[in-house]
Each structure stands twice: as C-alpha cells, then as structure tokens.
Design a protein around this motif. Structure first.
Motif, PDB file in Angstrom:
ATOM      1  N   ALA A  36       0.842  -1.209   0.000  1.00  0.00           N
ATOM      2  CA  ALA A  36       0.000   0.000   0.000  1.00  0.00           C
ATOM      3  C   ALA A  36       0.876   1.257   0.000  1.00  0.00           C
ATOM      4  O   ALA A  36       1.997   1.237   0.508  1.00  0.00           O
ATOM      5  N   PHE A  37       0.340   2.326  -0.549  1.00  0.00           N
ATOM      6  CA  PHE A  37       1.026   3.622  -0.581  1.00  0.00           C
ATOM      7  C   PHE A  37       0.937   4.228   0.820  1.00  0.00           C
ATOM      8  O   PHE A  37      -0.150   4.536   1.301  1.00  0.00           O
ATOM      9  N   GLY A  38       2.073   4.368   1.481  1.00  0.00           N
ATOM     10  CA  GLY A  38       2.030   4.775   2.897  1.00  0.00           C
ATOM     11  C   GLY A  38       2.498   6.194   3.163  1.00  0.00           C
ATOM     12  O   GLY A  38       2.836   6.941   2.237  1.00  0.00           O
ATOM     13  N   ALA A  39       2.520   6.530   4.481  1.00  0.00           N
ATOM     14  CA  ALA A  39       2.910   7.879   4.901  1.00  0.00           C
ATOM     15  C   ALA A  39       4.354   8.183   4.499  1.00  0.00           C
ATOM     16  O   ALA A  39       4.676   9.316   4.128  1.00  0.00           O
ATOM     17  N   GLY A  40       5.230   7.171   4.567  1.00  0.00           N
ATOM     18  CA  GLY A  40       6.639   7.359   4.199  1.00  0.00           C
ATOM     19  C   GLY A  40       6.776   7.759   2.735  1.00  0.00           C
ATOM     20  O   GLY A  40       7.592   8.619   2.391  1.00  0.00           O
ATOM     21  N   ASP A  41       5.963   7.134   1.875  1.00  0.00           N
ATOM     22  CA  ASP A  41       6.007   7.457   0.437  1.00  0.00           C
ATOM     23  C   ASP A  41       5.582   8.905   0.218  1.00  0.00           C
ATOM     24  O   ASP A  41       6.172   9.635  -0.577  1.00  0.00           O
ATOM     25  N   LYS A  42       4.531   9.299   0.931  1.00  0.00           N
ATOM     26  CA  LYS A  42       4.032  10.676   0.808  1.00  0.00           C
ATOM     27  C   LYS A  42       5.102  11.675   1.222  1.00  0.00           C
ATOM     28  O   LYS A  42       5.307  12.689   0.573  1.00  0.00           O
ATOM     29  N   LYS A  43       5.745  11.369   2.369  1.00  0.00           N
ATOM     30  CA  LYS A  43       6.739  12.296   2.934  1.00  0.00           C
ATOM     31  C   LYS A  43       7.905  12.508   1.972  1.00  0.00           C
ATOM     32  O   LYS A  43       8.340  13.634   1.763  1.00  0.00           O
ATOM     33  N   VAL A  44       8.410  11.397   1.409  1.00  0.00           N
ATOM     34  CA  VAL A  44       9.577  11.524   0.524  1.00  0.00           C
ATOM     35  C   VAL A  44       9.239  12.403  -0.677  1.00  0.00           C
ATOM     36  O   VAL A  44      10.004  13.305  -1.040  1.00  0.00           O
ATOM     37  N   SER A  45       8.063  12.174  -1.282  1.00  0.00           N
ATOM     38  CA  SER A  45       7.726  12.979  -2.466  1.00  0.00           C
ATOM     39  C   SER A  45       7.469  14.438  -2.068  1.00  0.00           C
ATOM     40  O   SER A  45       7.758  15.351  -2.836  1.00  0.00           O
ATOM     41  N   LEU A  46       6.946  14.645  -0.849  1.00  0.00           N
ATOM     42  CA  LEU A  46       6.729  16.021  -0.390  1.00  0.00           C
ATOM     43  C   LEU A  46       8.063  16.739  -0.193  1.00  0.00           C
ATOM     44  O   LEU A  46       8.254  17.869  -0.660  1.00  0.00           O
ATOM     45  N   PHE A  47       9.012  16.072   0.507  1.00  0.00           N
ATOM     46  CA  PHE A  47      10.328  16.697   0.740  1.00  0.00           C
ATOM     47  C   PHE A  47      11.043  16.961  -0.584  1.00  0.00           C
ATOM     48  O   PHE A  47      11.692  17.987  -0.752  1.00  0.00           O
ATOM     49  N   LEU A  48      10.892  16.015  -1.520  1.00  0.00           N
ATOM     50  CA  LEU A  48      11.527  16.194  -2.831  1.00  0.00           C
ATOM     51  C   LEU A  48      10.961  17.438  -3.522  1.00  0.00           C
ATOM     52  O   LEU A  48      11.696  18.257  -4.073  1.00  0.00           O
ATOM     53  N   MET A  49       9.649  17.586  -3.461  1.00  0.00           N
ATOM     54  CA  MET A  49       9.021  18.732  -4.119  1.00  0.00           C
ATOM     55  C   MET A  49       9.430  20.042  -3.438  1.00  0.00           C
ATOM     56  O   MET A  49       9.723  21.028  -4.110  1.00  0.00           O
ATOM     57  N   ILE A  50       9.477  20.031  -2.106  1.00  0.00           N
ATOM     58  CA  ILE A  50       9.872  21.258  -1.393  1.00  0.00           C
ATOM     59  C   ILE A  50      11.319  21.641  -1.764  1.00  0.00           C
ATOM     60  O   ILE A  50      11.608  22.807  -2.061  1.00  0.00           O
ATOM     61  N   ALA A  51      12.205  20.634  -1.794  1.00  0.00           N
ATOM     62  CA  ALA A  51      13.610  20.913  -2.145  1.00  0.00           C
ATOM     63  C   ALA A  51      13.703  21.446  -3.574  1.00  0.00           C
ATOM     64  O   ALA A  51      14.438  22.411  -3.840  1.00  0.00           O
ATOM     65  N   ALA A  52      12.932  20.840  -4.485  1.00  0.00           N
ATOM     66  CA  ALA A  52      12.980  21.267  -5.895  1.00  0.00           C
ATOM     67  C   ALA A  52      12.434  22.685  -6.053  1.00  0.00           C
ATOM     68  O   ALA A  52      12.994  23.500  -6.791  1.00  0.00           O
ATOM     69  N   HIS A  53      11.363  23.010  -5.339  1.00  0.00           N
ATOM     70  CA  HIS A  53      10.784  24.353  -5.459  1.00  0.00           C
ATOM     71  C   HIS A  53      11.684  25.411  -4.815  1.00  0.00           C
ATOM     72  O   HIS A  53      11.769  26.533  -5.305  1.00  0.00           O
ATOM     73  N   THR A  54      12.358  25.034  -3.712  1.00  0.00           N
ATOM     74  CA  THR A  54      13.308  25.975  -3.099  1.00  0.00           C
ATOM     75  C   THR A  54      14.453  26.234  -4.083  1.00  0.00           C
ATOM     76  O   THR A  54      14.885  27.370  -4.282  1.00  0.00           O
ATOM     77  N   GLN A  55      14.920  25.135  -4.714  1.00  0.00           N
ATOM     78  CA  GLN A  55      15.999  25.268  -5.706  1.00  0.00           C
ATOM     79  C   GLN A  55      15.567  26.187  -6.849  1.00  0.00           C
ATOM     80  O   GLN A  55      16.349  26.989  -7.338  1.00  0.00           O
ATOM     81  N   LEU A  56      14.305  26.060  -7.239  1.00  0.00           N
ATOM     82  CA  LEU A  56      13.768  26.903  -8.317  1.00  0.00           C
ATOM     83  C   LEU A  56      13.829  28.386  -7.918  1.00  0.00           C
ATOM     84  O   LEU A  56      14.280  29.235  -8.694  1.00  0.00           O
ATOM     85  N   LEU A  57      13.393  28.689  -6.686  1.00  0.00           N
ATOM     86  CA  LEU A  57      13.391  30.090  -6.235  1.00  0.00           C
ATOM     87  C   LEU A  57      14.812  30.653  -6.185  1.00  0.00           C
ATOM     88  O   LEU A  57      15.064  31.764  -6.646  1.00  0.00           O
ATOM     89  N   VAL A  58      15.734  29.848  -5.623  1.00  0.00           N
ATOM     90  CA  VAL A  58      17.122  30.308  -5.552  1.00  0.00           C
ATOM     91  C   VAL A  58      17.669  30.472  -6.978  1.00  0.00           C
ATOM     92  O   VAL A  58      18.343  31.464  -7.290  1.00  0.00           O
ATOM     93  N   GLY A  59      17.356  29.519  -7.839  1.00  0.00           N
ATOM     94  CA  GLY A  59      17.823  29.571  -9.234  1.00  0.00           C
ATOM     95  C   GLY A  59      17.320  30.822  -9.941  1.00  0.00           C
ATOM     96  O   GLY A  59      18.062  31.473 -10.675  1.00  0.00           O
ATOM     97  N   ILE A  60      16.049  31.174  -9.705  1.00  0.00           N
ATOM     98  CA  ILE A  60      15.491  32.382 -10.341  1.00  0.00           C
ATOM     99  C   ILE A  60      16.277  33.617  -9.885  1.00  0.00           C
ATOM    100  O   ILE A  60      16.630  34.472 -10.687  1.00  0.00           O
ATOM    101  N   TYR A  61      16.587  33.657  -8.573  1.00  0.00           N
ATOM    102  CA  TYR A  61      17.367  34.783  -8.050  1.00  0.00           C
ATOM    103  C   TYR A  61      18.740  34.846  -8.748  1.00  0.00           C
ATOM    104  O   TYR A  61      19.169  35.916  -9.211  1.00  0.00           O
ATOM    105  N   LEU A  62      19.430  33.694  -8.834  1.00  0.00           N
ATOM    106  CA  LEU A  62      20.756  33.669  -9.470  1.00  0.00           C
ATOM    107  C   LEU A  62      20.646  34.096 -10.932  1.00  0.00           C
ATOM    108  O   LEU A  62      21.493  34.820 -11.450  1.00  0.00           O
TER     109      LEU A  62
END
Ligand code: HEM
Length: 153
Positions: A36-62
């Motif tokens: 089954a798709f569990g809480a751990g799976d959700k968390k990893v994809s959430l952290f990945l998305m947060i890291a990617a979006h933060t990278q996007l914001l920093v990248g836009i600034y650069l």
C-alpha cells in the motif's frame, strides 16, 4: 548574499539527488511488491518537491541577478549567447532542463493525492521521478564537464 545563495544552490543539488534516488527506489519497490502507498512514500515525495521548489526560487534569483542569466543575454545579445557554449549552458540549457525536471517532480508528487490505485501512484511516480533525475544529471555543471565545470559542493 549572492555567494551564500550560490552555495545553497550547490548544496541543494545533493539533497535533491538523494531524495530523487529514495523516491525512485520507494516507487519501484511499491510498484513491484504491490504494497500500500504509505505515509513514508508521501513524505519523501513532499520533501523532494519542497527541495525542488526551493531550488527553483534560488535559481530564479541567481538567474536574474548574477552574471550568467539575464545579464549575459543583455551583455552579449541572445544570438551570441547561443553561439557561446558556456553562456548558452547557463542562460538556456540549465534553466530549461531544470524547469522541465521540476515540473515532472511536481506532477509526480501530485499523483499522490489522486484517487487512483496505489500501484498507479507508484508507477507514475517512478517514471516521472526517473525522467526528472536523468534530466537533472544531464544539466548539472559537474566538475568533469569541460568549460562549464563547477565544484562538487
Ligand atoms: C533541480 C534543479 C537545479 C539543480 C540541481 C541546479 C544545480 C546547479 C549547480 C550545481 C550549479 C553550480 C553551483 C556552483 O557554482 O557552485 C548551478 C548554477 C546555476 N543555476 Fe542551477 N540548478 C537547478 C535549477 C536551476 C534553475 C531552475 C535556475 C534558474 C531559474 C538555475 C539557475 C542557475 C544559475 C543562473 C547558475 C549559475 C550561477 C552563477 O554561477 O553565478 N538553476 N545550478
């Protein structure tokens, strides 16, 4: 401030790569084991998305305030940027590749919330995160890439 954000941008690459590998592994094992798709799976994809979006914001600034984005297009002109391997990499290829990868990560994360069978969530996540990883690996200015090379950290 610029140097600090450039350093953050460089470090965040490792967080994204590690989270990508964990997310792909989890999706692959989920897809093949039928669990089954569990809480751990959700968390990893959430952290990945947060890291990617933060990278996007920093990248836009650069991109907007550093020497390699908008400034190089203004100084050289778009035609010359396209002829120069290094300028083209930072002003066009890096941003374009990374934007596509971040969109794929965001869609992969979105599959988590869809009312679809768990195996379909794992499958979508697996393919979207895998393609995103390949694009990211191809558009990072690795130390071994002639001309555009940057440090490991
Ligand atoms: C997953 C997404 C991304 C990764 C893994 C990534 C990774 C990197 C790395 C490793 C560097 C070299 C850092 C250094 O010199 O120490 C870099 C430079 C740069 N990145 Fe990204 N990047 C991403 C997304 C973006 C995006 C979306 C943009 C623009 C909107 C962007 C704009 C830039 C710019 C302009 C530089 C050169 C900055 C300078 O040398 O002054 N990046 N990126």
């Amino acid at each position: 401030m610029y140097a600090g954000l450039l350093s953050l941008h460089s470090w965040l690459r490792w967080a994204i790569l590690i989270l990508e590998i964990i997310a792909i592994y989890k999706c692959y094992t989920g897809m093949t084991s039928g669990r089954a798709f569990g809480a751990g799976d959700k968390k990893v994809s959430l952290f990945l998305m947060i890291a990617a979006h933060t990278q996007l914001l920093v990248g836009i600034y650069l991109y907007l305030s550093g020497p390699w984005g908008v400034a190089s297009i203004q100084n050289l002109g778009f035609g010359e940027v396209m002829k120069d391997k290094v300028a083209r990499f930072y002003a066009v290829e890096h941003i374009f590749g990374m934007l596509v990868a971040i969109v794929l990560i965001t869609i992969g994360r979105g599959a988590v919330k869809k009312a679809i069978p768990d195996v379909a969530k794992f499958k979508r996540g697996f393919w979207l995160f895998l393609v995103a990883l390949i694009i990211i690996l191809a558009t990072i200015p690795w130390p071994f890439r002639a001309g555009i090379s940057r440090p490991w950290i």
